[in-house]
Scaffold this motif. Structure first.
Motif, PDB file in Angstrom:
ATOM      1  N   ALA A  59       0.823  -1.205   0.000  1.00 15.41           N
ATOM      2  CA  ALA A  59       0.000   0.000   0.000  1.00 15.41           C
ATOM      3  C   ALA A  59       0.865   1.266   0.000  1.00 15.41           C
ATOM      4  N   ARG A  60       2.080   1.161   0.479  1.00 13.63           N
ATOM      5  CA  ARG A  60       3.030   2.267   0.457  1.00 13.63           C
ATOM      6  C   ARG A  60       4.326   1.760  -0.161  1.00 13.63           C
ATOM      7  N   ASP A  61       5.163   2.666  -0.582  1.00 12.12           N
ATOM      8  CA  ASP A  61       6.424   2.283  -1.214  1.00 12.12           C
ATOM      9  C   ASP A  61       7.507   2.152  -0.150  1.00 12.12           C
ATOM     10  N   TYR A  62       7.520   1.004   0.546  1.00  8.12           N
ATOM     11  CA  TYR A  62       8.489   0.779   1.599  1.00  8.12           C
ATOM     12  C   TYR A  62       9.819   0.243   1.073  1.00  8.12           C
ATOM     13  N   GLU A  63       9.814  -0.367  -0.070  1.00  8.81           N
ATOM     14  CA  GLU A  63      11.002  -1.046  -0.582  1.00  8.81           C
ATOM     15  C   GLU A  63      11.985  -0.046  -1.176  1.00  8.81           C
ATOM     16  N   THR A  64      13.271  -0.283  -0.946  1.00 10.18           N
ATOM     17  CA  THR A  64      14.286   0.600  -1.503  1.00 10.18           C
ATOM     18  C   THR A  64      14.808   0.084  -2.840  1.00 10.18           C
ATOM     19  N   LEU A  65      14.789  -1.206  -3.029  1.00 10.12           N
ATOM     20  CA  LEU A  65      15.272  -1.792  -4.282  1.00 10.12           C
ATOM     21  C   LEU A  65      14.095  -2.245  -5.139  1.00 10.12           C
ATOM     22  N   PRO A  66      14.158  -2.017  -6.443  1.00  4.93           N
ATOM     23  CA  PRO A  66      13.089  -2.497  -7.324  1.00  4.93           C
ATOM     24  C   PRO A  66      12.914  -4.013  -7.255  1.00  4.93           C
ATOM     25  N   ALA A  67      13.997  -4.749  -7.051  1.00  3.63           N
ATOM     26  CA  ALA A  67      13.897  -6.211  -6.964  1.00  3.63           C
ATOM     27  C   ALA A  67      13.089  -6.626  -5.736  1.00  3.63           C
ATOM     28  N   SER A  68      13.223  -5.902  -4.625  1.00  5.92           N
ATOM     29  CA  SER A  68      12.444  -6.209  -3.424  1.00  5.92           C
ATOM     30  C   SER A  68      10.959  -5.945  -3.670  1.00  5.92           C
ATOM     31  N   SER A  69      10.664  -4.842  -4.341  1.00  3.11           N
ATOM     32  CA  SER A  69       9.276  -4.518  -4.663  1.00  3.11           C
ATOM     33  C   SER A  69       8.678  -5.566  -5.587  1.00  3.11           C
ATOM     34  N   GLU A  70       9.449  -5.990  -6.567  1.00  3.60           N
ATOM     35  CA  GLU A  70       8.974  -7.030  -7.495  1.00  3.60           C
ATOM     36  C   GLU A  70       8.705  -8.333  -6.755  1.00  3.60           C
ATOM     37  N   ALA A  71       9.575  -8.687  -5.814  1.00  3.20           N
ATOM     38  CA  ALA A  71       9.383  -9.906  -5.032  1.00  3.20           C
ATOM     39  C   ALA A  71       8.104  -9.831  -4.203  1.00  3.20           C
ATOM     40  N   MET A  72       7.819  -8.664  -3.612  1.00  2.00           N
ATOM     41  CA  MET A  72       6.608  -8.508  -2.819  1.00  2.00           C
ATOM     42  C   MET A  72       5.358  -8.613  -3.688  1.00  2.00           C
ATOM     43  N   ILE A  73       5.435  -8.122  -4.912  1.00  2.00           N
ATOM     44  CA  ILE A  73       4.298  -8.241  -5.833  1.00  2.00           C
ATOM     45  C   ILE A  73       4.080  -9.706  -6.190  1.00  2.00           C
ATOM     46  N   HIS A  74       5.155 -10.443  -6.431  1.00  2.00           N
ATOM     47  CA  HIS A  74       5.026 -11.879  -6.712  1.00  2.00           C
ATOM     48  C   HIS A  74       4.385 -12.610  -5.528  1.00  2.00           C
ATOM     49  N   ILE A  75       4.824 -12.302  -4.324  1.00  2.00           N
ATOM     50  CA  ILE A  75       4.264 -12.948  -3.132  1.00  2.00           C
ATOM     51  C   ILE A  75       2.780 -12.625  -2.997  1.00  2.00           C
ATOM     52  N   ALA A  76       2.406 -11.376  -3.236  1.00  2.00           N
ATOM     53  CA  ALA A  76       1.004 -10.977  -3.122  1.00  2.00           C
ATOM     54  C   ALA A  76       0.142 -11.703  -4.153  1.00  2.00           C
ATOM     55  N   ILE A  78       0.837 -14.596  -5.608  1.00  2.00           N
ATOM     56  CA  ILE A  78       0.788 -16.015  -5.218  1.00  2.00           C
ATOM     57  C   ILE A  78      -0.252 -16.211  -4.130  1.00  2.00           C
ATOM     58  N   ASP A  79      -0.295 -15.296  -3.160  1.00  2.00           N
ATOM     59  CA  ASP A  79      -1.290 -15.360  -2.088  1.00  2.00           C
ATOM     60  C   ASP A  79      -2.705 -15.256  -2.653  1.00  2.00           C
ATOM     61  N   ASN A  80      -2.922 -14.315  -3.575  1.00  2.00           N
ATOM     62  CA  ASN A  80      -4.248 -14.165  -4.187  1.00  2.00           C
ATOM     63  C   ASN A  80      -4.660 -15.418  -4.952  1.00  2.00           C
ATOM     64  N   THR A  81      -3.719 -15.991  -5.691  1.00  2.00           N
ATOM     65  CA  THR A  81      -4.015 -17.197  -6.460  1.00  2.00           C
ATOM     66  C   THR A  81      -4.308 -18.381  -5.536  1.00  2.00           C
ATOM     67  N   ALA A  82      -3.525 -18.520  -4.458  1.00  2.00           N
ATOM     68  CA  ALA A  82      -3.745 -19.613  -3.515  1.00  2.00           C
ATOM     69  C   ALA A  82      -5.113 -19.491  -2.850  1.00  2.00           C
ATOM     70  N   LYS A  83      -5.507 -18.273  -2.510  1.00  2.00           N
ATOM     71  CA  LYS A  83      -6.829 -18.074  -1.904  1.00  2.00           C
ATOM     72  C   LYS A  83      -7.939 -18.452  -2.876  1.00  2.00           C
ATOM     73  N   ARG A  84      -7.749 -18.136  -4.147  1.00  2.00           N
ATOM     74  CA  ARG A  84      -8.760 -18.471  -5.141  1.00  2.00           C
ATOM     75  C   ARG A  84      -8.845 -19.979  -5.380  1.00  2.00           C
ATOM     76  N   ILE A  85      -7.697 -20.644  -5.402  1.00  2.00           N
ATOM     77  CA  ILE A  85      -7.675 -22.087  -5.651  1.00  2.00           C
ATOM     78  C   ILE A  85      -8.296 -22.848  -4.486  1.00  2.00           C
ATOM     79  N   THR A  86      -7.934 -22.475  -3.254  1.00  2.00           N
ATOM     80  CA  THR A  86      -8.407 -23.210  -2.082  1.00  2.00           C
ATOM     81  C   THR A  86      -9.773 -22.758  -1.601  1.00  2.00           C
ATOM     82  N   GLY A  87     -10.184 -21.572  -1.970  1.00  2.00           N
ATOM     83  CA  GLY A  87     -11.463 -21.056  -1.501  1.00  2.00           C
ATOM     84  C   GLY A  87     -11.414 -20.570  -0.066  1.00  2.00           C
TER      85      GLY A  87
END
Length: 97
Positions: A59-76, A78-87
């Motif tokens: 929700a805010r730009d806490y990450e200092t490195l673009p790679a860290s921000s990209e990793a957090m987007i991937h994790i988010a 993955i979390d959204n997809t897992a919630k959809r798959i498992t219900g």
């Protein structure tokens, strides 16, 4: 690769995308319609950004490195997809419980 942009982007974005091998398509608004209306393919981006904003760290730009921000987007996502798959959902402050 293909991307869609709104009319606010000028030809420089199209040219830059072409240099990178990305097909950039400008999606115009419907001229006769006033107020909110769904624009072709643009709602996909708006929906995806809405899903990402449900994750507090993005929700805010806490990450200092673009790679860290990209990793957090991937994790988010993955979390959204897992919630959809498992219900299953985790309780949040938005839940009326």
């Amino acid at each position: 690769s293909k991307t869609w942009v709104d009319k606010g982007f000028k030809n420089t974005v199209v040219e830059h995308g072409a240099a990178l091998g990305i097909d950039v398509e400008v999606v115009p608004r419907k001229t006769g319609t006033r107020g909110f209306h769904v624009i072709k393919r643009r709602w996909v981006i708006e929906r995806s950004l809405g899903w990402l904003m449900l994750h507090r760290r993005l929700a805010r730009d806490y990450e200092t490195l673009p790679a860290s921000s990209e990793a957090m987007i991937h994790i988010a996502m993955i979390d959204n997809t897992a919630k959809r798959i498992t219900g299953e959902t985790t309780p949040t402050w938005r839940d009326p419980r």
